[in-house]
Scaffold this motif. Structure first.
Motif, PDB file in Angstrom:
ATOM      1  N   MET A 142       0.436   5.821  -3.416  1.00 44.78           N
ATOM      2  CA  MET A 142       1.653   5.426  -2.776  1.00 44.78           C
ATOM      3  C   MET A 142       2.851   5.560  -3.690  1.00 44.78           C
ATOM      4  O   MET A 142       3.945   5.775  -3.219  1.00 44.78           O
ATOM      5  N   PHE A 143       2.636   5.456  -4.988  1.00 43.13           N
ATOM      6  CA  PHE A 143       3.762   5.608  -5.899  1.00 43.13           C
ATOM      7  C   PHE A 143       4.216   7.067  -5.968  1.00 43.13           C
ATOM      8  O   PHE A 143       5.332   7.347  -6.388  1.00 43.13           O
ATOM      9  N   ALA A 144       3.365   7.984  -5.521  1.00 44.68           N
ATOM     10  CA  ALA A 144       3.725   9.404  -5.479  1.00 44.68           C
ATOM     11  C   ALA A 144       4.363   9.789  -4.142  1.00 44.68           C
ATOM     12  O   ALA A 144       4.798  10.925  -3.978  1.00 44.68           O
ATOM     13  N   ASP A 145       4.420   8.867  -3.200  1.00 45.99           N
ATOM     14  CA  ASP A 145       5.007   9.117  -1.881  1.00 45.99           C
ATOM     15  C   ASP A 145       6.524   9.285  -2.039  1.00 45.99           C
ATOM     16  O   ASP A 145       7.227   8.352  -2.429  1.00 45.99           O
ATOM     17  N   ALA A 146       7.009  10.472  -1.723  1.00 43.46           N
ATOM     18  CA  ALA A 146       8.448  10.751  -1.858  1.00 43.46           C
ATOM     19  C   ALA A 146       9.298   9.886  -0.935  1.00 43.46           C
ATOM     20  O   ALA A 146      10.481   9.691  -1.187  1.00 43.46           O
ATOM     21  N   LEU A 147       8.697   9.358   0.120  1.00 49.21           N
ATOM     22  CA  LEU A 147       9.428   8.525   1.070  1.00 49.21           C
ATOM     23  C   LEU A 147       9.220   7.023   0.834  1.00 49.21           C
ATOM     24  O   LEU A 147       9.708   6.206   1.607  1.00 49.21           O
ATOM     25  N   ALA A 148       8.503   6.658  -0.215  1.00 53.68           N
ATOM     26  CA  ALA A 148       8.252   5.242  -0.504  1.00 53.68           C
ATOM     27  C   ALA A 148       9.568   4.505  -0.709  1.00 53.68           C
ATOM     28  O   ALA A 148      10.543   5.057  -1.225  1.00 53.68           O
ATOM     29  N   LEU A 149       9.593   3.248  -0.265  1.00 56.67           N
ATOM     30  CA  LEU A 149      10.775   2.400  -0.415  1.00 56.67           C
ATOM     31  C   LEU A 149      10.453   1.282  -1.401  1.00 56.67           C
ATOM     32  O   LEU A 149       9.440   0.608  -1.260  1.00 56.67           O
ATOM     33  N   SER A 150      11.313   1.089  -2.390  1.00 58.68           N
ATOM     34  CA  SER A 150      11.132   0.029  -3.379  1.00 58.68           C
ATOM     35  C   SER A 150      12.375  -0.843  -3.422  1.00 58.68           C
ATOM     36  O   SER A 150      13.490  -0.352  -3.284  1.00 58.68           O
ATOM     37  N   ARG A 182       2.958   5.475   1.689  1.00 60.86           N
ATOM     38  CA  ARG A 182       1.673   6.013   2.167  1.00 60.86           C
ATOM     39  C   ARG A 182       0.734   6.253   1.002  1.00 60.86           C
ATOM     40  O   ARG A 182       1.145   6.735  -0.040  1.00 60.86           O
ATOM     41  N   ILE A 183      -0.534   5.917   1.235  1.00 65.58           N
ATOM     42  CA  ILE A 183      -1.577   6.248   0.279  1.00 65.58           C
ATOM     43  C   ILE A 183      -2.237   7.545   0.747  1.00 65.58           C
ATOM     44  O   ILE A 183      -1.999   7.982   1.880  1.00 65.58           O
ATOM     45  N   PRO A 184      -3.051   8.200  -0.079  1.00 63.98           N
ATOM     46  CA  PRO A 184      -3.621   9.499   0.295  1.00 63.98           C
ATOM     47  C   PRO A 184      -4.376   9.547   1.626  1.00 63.98           C
ATOM     48  O   PRO A 184      -4.475  10.597   2.238  1.00 63.98           O
ATOM     49  N   LEU A 216       0.850   1.101   2.850  1.00 64.16           N
ATOM     50  CA  LEU A 216       0.476  -0.051   2.049  1.00 64.16           C
ATOM     51  C   LEU A 216       1.724  -0.677   1.446  1.00 64.16           C
ATOM     52  O   LEU A 216       2.678   0.036   1.096  1.00 64.16           O
ATOM     53  N   LEU A 217       1.735  -2.002   1.325  1.00 64.27           N
ATOM     54  CA  LEU A 217       2.817  -2.709   0.662  1.00 64.27           C
ATOM     55  C   LEU A 217       2.246  -3.300  -0.633  1.00 64.27           C
ATOM     56  O   LEU A 217       1.195  -3.939  -0.611  1.00 64.27           O
ATOM     57  N   ARG A 264       1.730  -2.702 -13.283  1.00 62.77           N
ATOM     58  CA  ARG A 264       0.749  -3.764 -13.071  1.00 62.77           C
ATOM     59  C   ARG A 264       0.890  -4.238 -11.633  1.00 62.77           C
ATOM     60  O   ARG A 264       1.945  -4.725 -11.217  1.00 62.77           O
ATOM     61  N   ILE A 265      -0.180  -4.070 -10.861  1.00 62.76           N
ATOM     62  CA  ILE A 265      -0.167  -4.485  -9.462  1.00 62.76           C
ATOM     63  C   ILE A 265      -0.489  -5.965  -9.375  1.00 62.76           C
ATOM     64  O   ILE A 265      -1.494  -6.431  -9.923  1.00 62.76           O
ATOM     65  N   ILE A 266       0.379  -6.708  -8.700  1.00 62.30           N
ATOM     66  CA  ILE A 266       0.219  -8.146  -8.540  1.00 62.30           C
ATOM     67  C   ILE A 266      -0.473  -8.449  -7.221  1.00 62.30           C
ATOM     68  O   ILE A 266      -1.350  -9.305  -7.147  1.00 62.30           O
ATOM     69  N   ALA A 267      -0.095  -7.741  -6.169  1.00 63.50           N
ATOM     70  CA  ALA A 267      -0.691  -7.947  -4.846  1.00 63.50           C
ATOM     71  C   ALA A 267      -0.520  -6.686  -4.015  1.00 63.50           C
ATOM     72  O   ALA A 267       0.421  -5.921  -4.224  1.00 63.50           O
ATOM     73  N   ALA A 268      -1.441  -6.477  -3.085  1.00 65.26           N
ATOM     74  CA  ALA A 268      -1.357  -5.347  -2.160  1.00 65.26           C
ATOM     75  C   ALA A 268      -1.881  -5.818  -0.807  1.00 65.26           C
ATOM     76  O   ALA A 268      -2.829  -6.601  -0.738  1.00 65.26           O
ATOM     77  N   ARG A 269      -1.229  -5.348   0.255  1.00 66.23           N
ATOM     78  CA  ARG A 269      -1.650  -5.736   1.607  1.00 66.23           C
ATOM     79  C   ARG A 269      -1.154  -4.711   2.612  1.00 66.23           C
ATOM     80  O   ARG A 269      -0.319  -3.874   2.302  1.00 66.23           O
ATOM     81  N   ARG A 270      -1.692  -4.830   3.828  1.00 63.90           N
ATOM     82  CA  ARG A 270      -1.162  -4.041   4.937  1.00 63.90           C
ATOM     83  C   ARG A 270       0.205  -4.601   5.294  1.00 63.90           C
ATOM     84  O   ARG A 270       0.381  -5.821   5.357  1.00 63.90           O
TER      85      ARG A 270
END
Length: 69
Positions: A1-9, A27-29, A34-35, A51-57
């Motif tokens: 998801m960090f490689a997703d060009a459309l990811a929002l941070s 988006r993941i592969p 994923l958030l 460092r990932i703290i949390a991940a969820r739908r």
């Protein structure tokens, strides 16, 4: 998801944990969305780790926000 060009941070201004936390949605592969709550750790002057703290739908509202860009 960090490689997703459309990811929002965005910076999580409500974390208050003494560290800079970020919220990223993308988006993941497998094409799922994923958030992730994460922070960046400086390993050296030229290297940084995530460092990932949390991940969820994400919620439907978060998905809509991502898809609208």
């Amino acid at each position: 998801m960090f490689a997703d060009a459309l990811a929002l941070s965005r910076l999580d201004e409500e974390s208050g944990q003494g560290e800079e936390r970020w919220v990223t949605i993308g988006r993941i592969p497998t094409s799922k969305i994923l958030l992730v709550v994460h922070t960046y750790i400086e390993i050296s002057a030229d290297r940084t780790a995530i460092r990932i703290i949390a991940a969820r739908r994400p919620t439907r509202r978060e998905v809509s926000h991502y898809e609208e860009g």
